[in-house]
Design a protein around this motif. Sequence first.
Motif, PDB file in Angstrom:
ATOM      1  N   LYS A  39       0.500  -1.520  -0.179  1.00  0.00           N
ATOM      2  CA  LYS A  39      -0.259  -0.455   0.140  1.00  0.00           C
ATOM      3  C   LYS A  39       1.040   1.229   0.155  1.00  0.00           C
ATOM      4  O   LYS A  39       0.875   2.061  -0.806  1.00  0.00           O
ATOM      5  CB  LYS A  39      -0.755  -0.330   1.516  1.00  0.00           C
ATOM      6  CG  LYS A  39      -1.907   1.205   1.257  1.00  0.00           C
ATOM      7  CD  LYS A  39      -2.052   1.071   3.245  1.00  0.00           C
ATOM      8  CE  LYS A  39      -2.903   2.352   3.509  1.00  0.00           C
ATOM      9  NZ  LYS A  39      -1.918   3.602   3.683  1.00  0.00           N
ATOM     10  N   ARG A  40       1.748   1.386   1.319  1.00  0.00           N
ATOM     11  CA  ARG A  40       2.769   2.463   0.755  1.00  0.00           C
ATOM     12  C   ARG A  40       3.531   2.526  -0.437  1.00  0.00           C
ATOM     13  O   ARG A  40       4.003   3.765  -0.014  1.00  0.00           O
ATOM     14  CB  ARG A  40       3.306   2.263   2.366  1.00  0.00           C
ATOM     15  CG  ARG A  40       4.158   3.606   2.167  1.00  0.00           C
ATOM     16  CD  ARG A  40       4.988   2.575   3.776  1.00  0.00           C
ATOM     17  NE  ARG A  40       6.078   2.080   3.994  1.00  0.00           N
ATOM     18  CZ  ARG A  40       7.286   1.517   3.410  1.00  0.00           C
ATOM     19  NH1 ARG A  40       7.685   2.068   2.364  1.00  0.00           N
ATOM     20  NH2 ARG A  40       7.475  -0.017   3.256  1.00  0.00           N
ATOM     21  N   LEU A  41       4.037   1.431  -0.927  1.00  0.00           N
ATOM     22  CA  LEU A  41       4.686   1.776  -1.785  1.00  0.00           C
ATOM     23  C   LEU A  41       4.776   2.056  -3.179  1.00  0.00           C
ATOM     24  O   LEU A  41       5.181   2.130  -4.328  1.00  0.00           O
ATOM     25  CB  LEU A  41       5.557  -0.138  -1.966  1.00  0.00           C
ATOM     26  CG  LEU A  41       6.920   0.400  -0.924  1.00  0.00           C
ATOM     27  CD1 LEU A  41       7.667  -1.973  -0.360  1.00  0.00           C
ATOM     28  CD2 LEU A  41       7.977   0.675  -0.907  1.00  0.00           C
ATOM     29  N   ALA A  42       3.130   1.389  -3.384  1.00  0.00           N
ATOM     30  CA  ALA A  42       2.699   1.480  -4.726  1.00  0.00           C
ATOM     31  C   ALA A  42       1.669   2.513  -4.150  1.00  0.00           C
ATOM     32  O   ALA A  42       1.260   2.966  -5.455  1.00  0.00           O
ATOM     33  CB  ALA A  42       1.729   0.659  -4.721  1.00  0.00           C
ATOM     34  N   SER A  43       1.781   3.723  -2.888  1.00  0.00           N
ATOM     35  CA  SER A  43       1.386   4.873  -3.088  1.00  0.00           C
ATOM     36  C   SER A  43      -0.657   4.916  -3.369  1.00  0.00           C
ATOM     37  O   SER A  43      -1.020   5.655  -4.280  1.00  0.00           O
ATOM     38  CB  SER A  43       1.451   6.147  -3.081  1.00  0.00           C
ATOM     39  OG  SER A  43       2.686   6.472  -3.708  1.00  0.00           O
ATOM     40  N   ILE A  44      -0.570   3.656  -2.998  1.00  0.00           N
ATOM     41  CA  ILE A  44      -2.635   2.906  -3.128  1.00  0.00           C
ATOM     42  C   ILE A  44      -2.785   3.708  -1.614  1.00  0.00           C
ATOM     43  O   ILE A  44      -2.717   2.947  -0.688  1.00  0.00           O
ATOM     44  CB  ILE A  44      -2.530   1.706  -3.266  1.00  0.00           C
ATOM     45  CG1 ILE A  44      -2.090   1.390  -4.835  1.00  0.00           C
ATOM     46  CG2 ILE A  44      -4.063   1.182  -3.426  1.00  0.00           C
ATOM     47  CD1 ILE A  44      -1.904  -0.208  -5.183  1.00  0.00           C
ATOM     48  N   PRO A  45      -4.535   4.551  -1.980  1.00  0.00           N
ATOM     49  CA  PRO A  45      -4.747   5.190  -0.860  1.00  0.00           C
ATOM     50  C   PRO A  45      -5.172   3.917   0.888  1.00  0.00           C
ATOM     51  O   PRO A  45      -5.598   4.465   1.879  1.00  0.00           O
ATOM     52  CB  PRO A  45      -6.133   5.465  -0.878  1.00  0.00           C
ATOM     53  CG  PRO A  45      -6.283   5.405  -2.374  1.00  0.00           C
ATOM     54  CD  PRO A  45      -5.497   4.221  -2.914  1.00  0.00           C
ATOM     55  N   SER A  46      -6.006   2.691   0.417  1.00  0.00           N
ATOM     56  CA  SER A  46      -6.546   1.930   1.319  1.00  0.00           C
ATOM     57  C   SER A  46      -5.632   0.494   1.405  1.00  0.00           C
ATOM     58  O   SER A  46      -5.087  -0.190   0.112  1.00  0.00           O
ATOM     59  CB  SER A  46      -8.013   1.568   1.082  1.00  0.00           C
ATOM     60  OG  SER A  46      -8.491   0.484   0.574  1.00  0.00           O
ATOM     61  N   THR A  47      -5.739  -0.596   2.363  1.00  0.00           N
ATOM     62  CA  THR A  47      -5.511  -2.157   1.982  1.00  0.00           C
ATOM     63  C   THR A  47      -6.632  -2.606   1.516  1.00  0.00           C
ATOM     64  O   THR A  47      -5.770  -3.472   0.363  1.00  0.00           O
ATOM     65  CB  THR A  47      -5.011  -2.875   3.784  1.00  0.00           C
ATOM     66  OG1 THR A  47      -6.106  -2.130   4.571  1.00  0.00           O
ATOM     67  CG2 THR A  47      -3.718  -1.489   4.035  1.00  0.00           C
TER      68      THR A  47
END
Length: 79
Positions: A39-47
Amino acid sequence: MYYEKSQKERIQDLEDKVLLEVEKYIKKHGYSPSVRDLKRLASIPSTSTTLQYMKRLQNKGLIDWEPNKARSLKLVVTV
């Protein structure tokens, strides 16, 4: 001229980014990332959204994991 990507192209871009981040993480750390790491690495807003992308990649046969087992994500195909 301004060009905006279609929704399909944006989804494909994020799938590609998730797959690339999985490969980079495994190479760097020697084990797979958690959903929160991705989530953090790909800059995605939610799990939840991250897991949706992971399931798309799993359905395409590019990654796999054991349900309910931490850090069991593995690449089926190398990027």
